[in-house]
Design a protein around this motif. Structure first.
Motif, PDB file in Angstrom:
ATOM      1  N   THR A   5       0.819  -1.206   0.000  1.00 56.93           N
ATOM      2  CA  THR A   5       0.000   0.000   0.000  1.00 56.93           C
ATOM      3  C   THR A   5       0.855   1.259   0.000  1.00 56.93           C
ATOM      4  N   CYS A   6       0.534   2.182  -0.918  1.00 56.59           N
ATOM      5  CA  CYS A   6       1.078   3.536  -0.861  1.00 56.59           C
ATOM      6  C   CYS A   6       0.106   4.382  -0.054  1.00 56.59           C
ATOM      7  N   ALA A   7       0.500   4.711   1.163  1.00 59.69           N
ATOM      8  CA  ALA A   7      -0.364   5.514   2.023  1.00 59.69           C
ATOM      9  C   ALA A   7      -0.326   6.977   1.619  1.00 59.69           C
ATOM     10  N   ALA A   8       0.797   7.410   1.054  1.00 58.10           N
ATOM     11  CA  ALA A   8       1.004   8.782   0.605  1.00 58.10           C
ATOM     12  C   ALA A   8       2.236   8.758  -0.276  1.00 58.10           C
ATOM     13  N   PRO A   9       2.468   9.803  -1.054  1.00 63.19           N
ATOM     14  CA  PRO A   9       3.690   9.822  -1.858  1.00 63.19           C
ATOM     15  C   PRO A   9       4.932   9.573  -1.001  1.00 63.19           C
ATOM     16  N   GLY A  10       5.752   8.646  -1.450  1.00 67.52           N
ATOM     17  CA  GLY A  10       6.975   8.321  -0.735  1.00 67.52           C
ATOM     18  C   GLY A  10       6.816   7.346   0.401  1.00 67.52           C
ATOM     19  N   THR A  11       5.598   6.889   0.659  1.00 66.55           N
ATOM     20  CA  THR A  11       5.351   5.977   1.777  1.00 66.55           C
ATOM     21  C   THR A  11       4.712   4.691   1.275  1.00 66.55           C
ATOM     22  N   PHE A  12       5.435   3.582   1.394  1.00 65.30           N
ATOM     23  CA  PHE A  12       4.934   2.281   0.962  1.00 65.30           C
ATOM     24  C   PHE A  12       5.159   1.268   2.076  1.00 65.30           C
ATOM     25  N   ALA A  13       4.130   0.484   2.381  1.00 66.31           N
ATOM     26  CA  ALA A  13       4.225  -0.508   3.456  1.00 66.31           C
ATOM     27  C   ALA A  13       3.284  -1.668   3.165  1.00 66.31           C
ATOM     28  N   LEU A  14       3.494  -2.769   3.871  1.00 65.01           N
ATOM     29  CA  LEU A  14       2.597  -3.924   3.804  1.00 65.01           C
ATOM     30  C   LEU A  14       1.593  -3.814   4.937  1.00 65.01           C
ATOM     31  N   GLU A  15       0.317  -3.615   4.559  1.00 68.60           N
ATOM     32  CA  GLU A  15      -0.728  -3.437   5.553  1.00 68.60           C
ATOM     33  C   GLU A  15      -1.612  -4.676   5.615  1.00 68.60           C
ATOM     34  N   PRO A 306       8.900  -3.354   0.536  1.00 66.81           N
ATOM     35  CA  PRO A 306       8.963  -2.051   1.222  1.00 66.81           C
ATOM     36  C   PRO A 306      10.380  -1.496   1.325  1.00 66.81           C
ATOM     37  N   ALA A 307      11.325  -2.342   1.624  1.00 67.79           N
ATOM     38  CA  ALA A 307      12.703  -1.869   1.749  1.00 67.79           C
ATOM     39  C   ALA A 307      13.316  -1.550   0.391  1.00 67.79           C
ATOM     40  N   ARG A 308      12.904  -2.261  -0.648  1.00 71.95           N
ATOM     41  CA  ARG A 308      13.512  -2.109  -1.967  1.00 71.95           C
ATOM     42  C   ARG A 308      12.850  -1.052  -2.834  1.00 71.95           C
ATOM     43  N   PHE A 309      11.606  -0.678  -2.511  1.00 73.12           N
ATOM     44  CA  PHE A 309      10.833   0.161  -3.426  1.00 73.12           C
ATOM     45  C   PHE A 309      11.545   1.478  -3.777  1.00 73.12           C
ATOM     46  N   PRO A 310      12.038   2.242  -2.803  1.00 70.78           N
ATOM     47  CA  PRO A 310      12.681   3.516  -3.168  1.00 70.78           C
ATOM     48  C   PRO A 310      13.848   3.336  -4.135  1.00 70.78           C
ATOM     49  N   ALA A 311      14.657   2.305  -3.943  1.00 71.43           N
ATOM     50  CA  ALA A 311      15.796   2.072  -4.832  1.00 71.43           C
ATOM     51  C   ALA A 311      15.340   1.650  -6.221  1.00 71.43           C
ATOM     52  N   LEU A 312      14.285   0.860  -6.289  1.00 69.19           N
ATOM     53  CA  LEU A 312      13.755   0.456  -7.597  1.00 69.19           C
ATOM     54  C   LEU A 312      13.251   1.669  -8.367  1.00 69.19           C
ATOM     55  N   VAL A 313      12.568   2.575  -7.668  1.00 74.19           N
ATOM     56  CA  VAL A 313      12.088   3.796  -8.310  1.00 74.19           C
ATOM     57  C   VAL A 313      13.262   4.624  -8.819  1.00 74.19           C
ATOM     58  N   ALA A 314      14.287   4.752  -7.982  1.00 74.38           N
ATOM     59  CA  ALA A 314      15.440   5.574  -8.346  1.00 74.38           C
ATOM     60  C   ALA A 314      16.253   4.975  -9.488  1.00 74.38           C
ATOM     61  N   ASN A 315      16.255   3.654  -9.594  1.00 76.26           N
ATOM     62  CA  ASN A 315      17.092   2.969 -10.584  1.00 76.26           C
ATOM     63  C   ASN A 315      16.278   2.368 -11.720  1.00 76.26           C
ATOM     64  N   ARG A 316      15.100   2.923 -12.002  1.00 83.09           N
ATOM     65  CA  ARG A 316      14.202   2.318 -12.982  1.00 83.09           C
ATOM     66  C   ARG A 316      14.815   2.239 -14.375  1.00 83.09           C
ATOM     67  N   GLU A 317      15.743   3.116 -14.704  1.00 86.66           N
ATOM     68  CA  GLU A 317      16.333   3.097 -16.035  1.00 86.66           C
ATOM     69  C   GLU A 317      17.076   1.797 -16.307  1.00 86.66           C
ATOM     70  N   ALA A 318      17.563   1.164 -15.246  1.00 93.17           N
ATOM     71  CA  ALA A 318      18.329  -0.067 -15.417  1.00 93.17           C
ATOM     72  C   ALA A 318      17.434  -1.301 -15.455  1.00 93.17           C
ATOM     73  N   LEU A 319      16.124  -1.116 -15.367  1.00 99.74           N
ATOM     74  CA  LEU A 319      15.199  -2.237 -15.256  1.00 99.74           C
ATOM     75  C   LEU A 319      14.252  -2.281 -16.440  1.00 99.74           C
TER      76      LEU A 319
END
Length: 330
Positions: A5-15, A306-319
Motif C-alpha cells: 500500500t502507498c499511504a502517501a507519496p513516498g510511503t509504501f508498506a505492507l498493511e 517495502p525496503a527495496r521500493f525507493p531504490a527500484l524507483v530511483a534505478n528504474r532506467e536499469a530495469l
C-alpha cells in the motif's frame, strides 16, 4: 493477508487486511501469483499520477489462479487479470471501447489493486493463461498497452516508426510495431535503456541529441511520460504521418497548429488495452514472438518490497520489468 500500500507519496508498506472469502455474483476470487511493477506504480510512489487518491493498494499487472470455482471458472485455473473495470453502458463501452470507459476503475489506480494474496474481479476480466511460458502471464498487461497503441496507429509493413521512450511500455510498443513489419527506431535519454533494447535486436537506437531522419517518421509513438518530450515529438512526424501518445502526463500539451495542418498529421491518444490486445499478446508469448524471460529484470518476494521500493524507483532506467512474487501469502 498483507497488501502493498502507498499511504502517501513516498510511503509504501505492507498493511494487513482480511483475506477475501466471498465474491459478488459474477465475480471470481483469484489467488495472486505475481505482480509486475510498472511506471504507474513508480508514479504513484512519487505522487505524480493524475488519476489517483491515497491510500492505495497498488498492483495492476496481475497473474494468478482461480481460488474458488465461480462464474464458469474452475478452481485452480491459471489466469491473467484485465485490471480495467468498465461500466458496460457508457458511450465508450457501447462502442466496444471499455478501455476508455467514462467511469473506468483501474485496479491499483482508481480502486485497490492486486499487490496482495487474493482479489475479487469480474469474471469477464479474466483470461485463461493455460499454456503460457512459465512466468509469462504477469507480463501480459504491460505488453497489451503497447499492442493496443500499435493497433490504433496501424503502422504498415515497411513504415518508418519512431518510439520515444525505451522503457517497458516503449519497448513493448516497439516489439509489436516490428511484428507488423515496420522499421523501428527507438529514442531515449538513457544509454542503459537503449542497450536493453539492443538485446531485443533493435539496431536503430538514438540518444536525445542524435540527428533523426529529416523526412520524419510515418508513425511516432511517445512513451516517455514527459511533457517536453511529447511536445518535441511533433517535429518528427512525417507529412501525412501519425502521432500516438501512449504515455500520460499532468501537464497541458501545446503544438504549432500551422505545422500540424501542413503535415495533415493524425494525433491520437492510446489508453489501456482491450480483449483483442490481451489475446494478441498472449499469442505472441505462446509462440515466442516475444521472449518473456528476457523481459524480466528481477524477481523478488513481497516481503522485500517495502525496503527495496525507493531504490527500484530511483534505478528504474536499469530495469525492464521487476516481478513481485506473492504466491500463497495470507
Amino acid at each position: 493477508m498483507l497488501c502493498g500500500t502507498c499511504a502517501a507519496p513516498g510511503t509504501f508498506a505492507l498493511e494487513p487486511r482480511p483475506l477475501p472469502q466471498t465474491a459478488p455474483e459474477g465475480w471470481v476470487l483469484v489467488d495472486i501469483d505475481a505482480v509486475g511493477l510498472c511506471g504507474t506504480d513508480f508514479h504513484i510512489f512519487e505522487g505524480k499520477h493524475p488519476f489517483l487518491a491515497y491510500p492505495r493498494v497498488i498492483g495492476h499487472e496481475l497473474s494468478g489462479h482461480v481460488a474458488q470455482t465461480a462464474a464458469g471458472w474452475p478452481k485452480g485455473r491459471p489466469v491473467v487479470i484485465n485490471p480495467y473495470l468498465s461500466c458496460g453502458t457508457c458511450i465508450a463501452c457501447r462502442k466496444g471501447k471499455p478501455n476508455c470507459c467514462t467511469d473506468i476503475a483501474v485496479l491499483g489506480v482508481h480502486r485497490d489493486g492486486g499487490m496482495c494474496a487474493r482479489i475479487a474481479v469480474p469474471a469477464g476480466n479474466l483470461y485463461d493463461a493455460t499454456g503460457l511460458p512459465e512466468g509469462a502471464a504477469v507480463l501480459t498487461e504491460f505488453l497489451a498497452i503497447g499492442a493496443h497503441a500499435v493497433r490504433r496507429a496501424a503502422p504498415q509493413r515497411g513504415d518508418a516508426v519512431l518510439v520515444t521512450g525505451a522503457g517497458p511500455i516503449g519497448l513493448g510498443t516497439a516489439l509489436f510495431a516490428r511484428a507488423r513489419g515496420a522499421k523501428v527506431h527507438l529514442r531515449d535519454a538513457s544509454a542503459a535503456r537503449l542497450q536493453a533494447a539492443a538485446g531485443f535486436g533493435f539496431a536503430d537506437l538514438h540518444g536525445v541529441e542524435d540527428l533523426l531522419p529529416p523526412d520524419g517518421f510515418d508513425v511516432v509513438f511517445d512513451a516517455t511520460g514527459n511533457a517536453r518530450a511529447i511536445q518535441a515529438g511533433f517535429a518528427h512526424v512525417a507529412h501525412g504521418g501519425t502521432y500516438c501518445l501512449v504515455s500520460v502526463v499532468k501537464d497541458d500539451i501545446t503544438f504549432s497548429d500551422p505545422e500540424f495542418h501542413k503535415r495533415e498529421m493524425t494525433l491520437m491518444g492510446s489508453r489501456n488495452a482491450t480483449d483483442e490486445d490481451f489475446a494478441a499478446v498472449m499469442q505472441a508469448l505462446r509462440d515466442g514472438t516475444v521472449d518473456a524471460a528476457r523481459l524480466i529484470s528481477e524477481t523478488l518476494p513481497l516481503a522485500d518490497l517495502p525496503a527495496r521500493f525507493p531504490a527500484l524507483v530511483a534505478n528504474r532506467e536499469a530495469l525492464i520489468k521487476v516481478v513481485v512474487k506473492i504466491g500463497g501469502q495470507a
